[in-house]
Design a protein around this motif. Structure first.
Motif, PDB file in Angstrom:
ATOM      1  N   ILE A   1       6.692 -18.274   0.115  1.00  0.00           N
ATOM      2  CA  ILE A   1       6.494 -18.935  -1.255  1.00  0.00           C
ATOM      3  C   ILE A   1       4.901 -18.723  -1.398  1.00  0.00           C
ATOM      4  N   SER A   2       4.614 -17.799  -2.564  1.00  0.00           N
ATOM      5  CA  SER A   2       3.112 -17.276  -2.424  1.00  0.00           C
ATOM      6  C   SER A   2       2.711 -17.444  -3.869  1.00  0.00           C
ATOM      7  N   LEU A   3       1.501 -16.819  -3.853  1.00  0.00           N
ATOM      8  CA  LEU A   3       0.726 -16.665  -5.375  1.00  0.00           C
ATOM      9  C   LEU A   3       0.574 -15.135  -5.502  1.00  0.00           C
ATOM     10  N   GLN A   4      -0.225 -14.938  -6.815  1.00  0.00           N
ATOM     11  CA  GLN A   4      -0.498 -13.682  -7.311  1.00  0.00           C
ATOM     12  C   GLN A   4      -1.876 -13.298  -6.724  1.00  0.00           C
ATOM     13  N   ILE A   5      -2.043 -13.217  -5.261  1.00  0.00           N
ATOM     14  CA  ILE A   5      -3.266 -12.995  -4.615  1.00  0.00           C
ATOM     15  C   ILE A   5      -3.935 -11.804  -4.981  1.00  0.00           C
ATOM     16  N   GLU A   6      -3.182 -10.712  -4.989  1.00  0.00           N
ATOM     17  CA  GLU A   6      -4.061  -9.340  -5.330  1.00  0.00           C
ATOM     18  C   GLU A   6      -4.299  -9.360  -6.987  1.00  0.00           C
ATOM     19  N   ALA A   7      -3.509  -9.982  -7.663  1.00  0.00           N
ATOM     20  CA  ALA A   7      -4.021 -10.089  -9.283  1.00  0.00           C
ATOM     21  C   ALA A   7      -5.350 -11.012  -9.142  1.00  0.00           C
ATOM     22  N   ALA A   8      -5.252 -11.945  -8.508  1.00  0.00           N
ATOM     23  CA  ALA A   8      -6.494 -12.671  -8.360  1.00  0.00           C
ATOM     24  C   ALA A   8      -7.803 -11.768  -8.199  1.00  0.00           C
ATOM     25  N   SER A   9      -7.962 -11.219  -7.247  1.00  0.00           N
ATOM     26  CA  SER A   9      -8.885 -10.199  -6.971  1.00  0.00           C
ATOM     27  C   SER A   9      -9.081  -9.079  -8.016  1.00  0.00           C
ATOM     28  N   GLN A  10      -8.113  -8.555  -8.566  1.00  0.00           N
ATOM     29  CA  GLN A  10      -8.437  -8.078  -9.902  1.00  0.00           C
ATOM     30  C   GLN A  10      -8.906  -8.511 -11.014  1.00  0.00           C
ATOM     31  N   ALA A  11      -8.538  -9.895 -11.408  1.00  0.00           N
ATOM     32  CA  ALA A  11      -9.110 -10.744 -12.339  1.00  0.00           C
ATOM     33  C   ALA A  11     -10.764 -11.038 -12.093  1.00  0.00           C
ATOM     34  N   ALA A  12     -11.360 -11.233 -10.643  1.00  0.00           N
ATOM     35  CA  ALA A  12     -12.582 -11.353 -10.168  1.00  0.00           C
ATOM     36  C   ALA A  12     -13.160 -10.060 -10.592  1.00  0.00           C
ATOM     37  N   LEU A  13     -12.670  -9.017 -10.292  1.00  0.00           N
ATOM     38  CA  LEU A  13     -13.391  -7.544 -10.472  1.00  0.00           C
ATOM     39  C   LEU A  13     -13.599  -7.336 -11.753  1.00  0.00           C
ATOM     40  N   ASP A  14     -12.542  -7.767 -12.804  1.00  0.00           N
ATOM     41  CA  ASP A  14     -12.533  -7.422 -14.222  1.00  0.00           C
ATOM     42  C   ASP A  14     -13.737  -8.310 -14.780  1.00  0.00           C
ATOM     43  N   HIS A  15     -13.937  -9.382 -14.371  1.00  0.00           N
ATOM     44  CA  HIS A  15     -14.762 -10.335 -14.891  1.00  0.00           C
ATOM     45  C   HIS A  15     -16.178  -9.503 -14.598  1.00  0.00           C
ATOM     46  N   LEU A  16     -16.391  -9.267 -13.202  1.00  0.00           N
ATOM     47  CA  LEU A  16     -17.741  -8.681 -13.057  1.00  0.00           C
ATOM     48  C   LEU A  16     -18.024  -7.466 -13.852  1.00  0.00           C
ATOM     49  N   LEU A  17     -16.970  -6.679 -13.785  1.00  0.00           N
ATOM     50  CA  LEU A  17     -17.142  -5.272 -14.484  1.00  0.00           C
ATOM     51  C   LEU A  17     -17.486  -5.444 -15.883  1.00  0.00           C
TER      52      LEU A  17
ATOM     53  N   ALA B   1     -11.186  -1.637  -7.579  1.00  0.00           N
ATOM     54  CA  ALA B   1     -12.310  -0.728  -7.552  1.00  0.00           C
ATOM     55  C   ALA B   1     -11.907   0.521  -7.826  1.00  0.00           C
ATOM     56  N   VAL B   2     -11.084   1.214  -7.009  1.00  0.00           N
ATOM     57  CA  VAL B   2     -10.688   2.596  -7.137  1.00  0.00           C
ATOM     58  C   VAL B   2     -10.237   2.872  -8.560  1.00  0.00           C
ATOM     59  N   ALA B   3      -9.469   2.074  -9.074  1.00  0.00           N
ATOM     60  CA  ALA B   3      -8.791   2.204 -10.652  1.00  0.00           C
ATOM     61  C   ALA B   3     -10.059   2.334 -11.690  1.00  0.00           C
ATOM     62  N   ALA B   4     -11.060   1.466 -11.137  1.00  0.00           N
ATOM     63  CA  ALA B   4     -12.205   1.454 -12.122  1.00  0.00           C
ATOM     64  C   ALA B   4     -13.222   2.915 -12.064  1.00  0.00           C
ATOM     65  N   GLY B   5     -12.974   2.937 -10.904  1.00  0.00           N
ATOM     66  CA  GLY B   5     -13.998   4.111 -10.685  1.00  0.00           C
ATOM     67  C   GLY B   5     -15.429   3.864 -10.280  1.00  0.00           C
ATOM     68  N   ILE B   6     -15.376   2.696  -9.522  1.00  0.00           N
ATOM     69  CA  ILE B   6     -16.813   2.319  -8.977  1.00  0.00           C
ATOM     70  C   ILE B   6     -16.892   2.440  -7.478  1.00  0.00           C
ATOM     71  N   PRO B   7     -18.138   2.309  -7.028  1.00  0.00           N
ATOM     72  CA  PRO B   7     -18.225   2.257  -5.294  1.00  0.00           C
ATOM     73  C   PRO B   7     -17.370   1.521  -4.612  1.00  0.00           C
ATOM     74  N   GLU B   8     -16.718   1.903  -3.677  1.00  0.00           N
ATOM     75  CA  GLU B   8     -16.034   1.019  -2.722  1.00  0.00           C
ATOM     76  C   GLU B   8     -16.716  -0.551  -2.546  1.00  0.00           C
ATOM     77  N   PRO B   9     -16.482  -1.532  -2.924  1.00  0.00           N
ATOM     78  CA  PRO B   9     -17.199  -2.658  -2.451  1.00  0.00           C
ATOM     79  C   PRO B   9     -17.428  -2.856  -1.062  1.00  0.00           C
TER      80      PRO B   9
END
Length: 356
Positions: free
Chosen positions: A169-185, A215-223
């Protein structure tokens, strides 16, 4: 004789008919919903209205009547990794509330490597003192993982994924990291650090994978990544290493709210300003995030809904349904506060003050 639509006396125990009247359905429909009758065909909005009525009225199924229906103990057990972690208080509250709606009591235990709680949990079911287990422990080598597959103990894994178990029983964890990066970008950040958790834990792997993939999809340096325990000290130590080794960072993403509190402290100790020099964003959002200095930008996750879904999934097993994985719906939401802003325009200031 009291009119069916008249309000209950404040001290009077609510009854099934009261829930039915409140929800505008029959007693039979309420009973079948509470017993998770899979043959019942009703609209989801009706089911929601019934469960809301149960909560509004504080209805609790009569334990004596429940006992007549079978040998069930009407008790569940929840194993969590850390009683001090405020995130698990939200998950636990959702589970306890939903267990009450279902007519179950909830036992709670904290897990640790030397507590012996794994054997205690198995013994609870073997001795028929509880009907099933909700396991939120994150230890990858947990003895329960080897014991449960060969047993008939109904169980689910909560907020973690055990590969091949078919009952996560899980959450959308990877999507949360995507949302965090999108905000910073969107703010203009490109040099980003990540305070990760212990490397062997499944939530750590998922959050890190989501961030690196985005990060790869956005083309930025690896965190840049540093690991620490899921607590304040772990966040402080990992952030201190990040700031010392990567003075060009303009933002840090923390894996947990507890870690983020340590990150805020480490940034201040380094003589840097938030968000002028370093922006900080955290996975997990709770009300206390709004009262930190500065108020913390965080990713809101459906934690109470996770606890509720775990109880529902376990009850389905108890009623004869096969186990299944459940991904709790609800997209991660960025709650923007004062800890994030555009990146500094010049070179890092104050990096020389980072403690060794």
């Amino acid at each position: 004789m009291r009119d069916a639509d008249a309000p209950l006396h404040p001290k009077q125990r609510s009854r099934l008919i009261d829930v039915a009247n409140h929800a505008g359905v029959t007693k039979s429909v309420v009973s079948r919903v509470l017993n998770n009758d899979r043959t019942l065909s009703i609209r989801e909005e009706t089911r929601t209205r019934i469960l809301d009525a149960v909560r509004d009225l504080g209805y609790q199924p009569h334990t004596g009547a429940r006992a007549l229906a079978g040998a069930s103990t009407r008790a569940l057990a929840l194993l969590i990794p850390d009683l001090t972690n405020p995130v698990y208080s939200r998950i636990t509250r959702g589970a306890v509330q939903q267990a009450r709606v279902r007519g179950f009591a909830m036992l709670l235990a904290e897990d640790s490597a030397d507590s012996g709680v794994d054997r205690q949990f198995a013994d609870l079911v073997a001795s028929h003192r509880v009907d099933g287990l909700l396991i939120a422990s994150a230890r990858p080598d947990h003895p329960l993982l080897g014991m449960l597959p060969d047993s008939r103990i109904p169980h689910v894994f909560v907020n973690r994924v055990v590969a091949g178990s078919g009952r996560n029983i899980s959450l959308q964890i990877e999507a949360a990291s995507q949302a965090a990066l999108d905000h910073l970008l969107a703010l203009g950040h490109r040099r980003i650090g990540h305070v990760s958790g212990p490397e062997q834990l499944a939530p750590t792997v998922s959050r890190r994978a989501g961030l690196l993939g985005a990060a790869v999809a956005a083309g930025i340096p690896e965190p840049s990544i540093e690991s620490g325990e899921f607590n304040e000290q772990g966040g402080y130590a990992a952030a201190t290493r990040l700031l010392a080794d990567h003075p060009d960072l303009t933002a840090i993403y923390a894996s947990t709210l507890n870690q983020a509190i340590g990150v805020l402290s480490a940034v201040h100790a380094a003589g840097l300003r938030i968000p002028e020099d370093i922006s900080v964003i955290s996975y997990d959002d709770l009300p206390l995030a709004g009262f930190l200095h500065p108020p913390l930008t965080a990713i809101a996750m459906p934690l109470m809904e996770l606890g509720q879904a775990a109880v529902d999934a376990l009850c389905a097993q108890l009623e004869g349904a096969p186990p299944e994985d459940v991904l709790v719906p609800g997209a991660p939401e960025v709650v923007v506060r004062g800890s994030t802003g555009p990146p500094r325009s010049g070179p890092s200031a104050g990096a020389a003050n980072v403690p060794s």
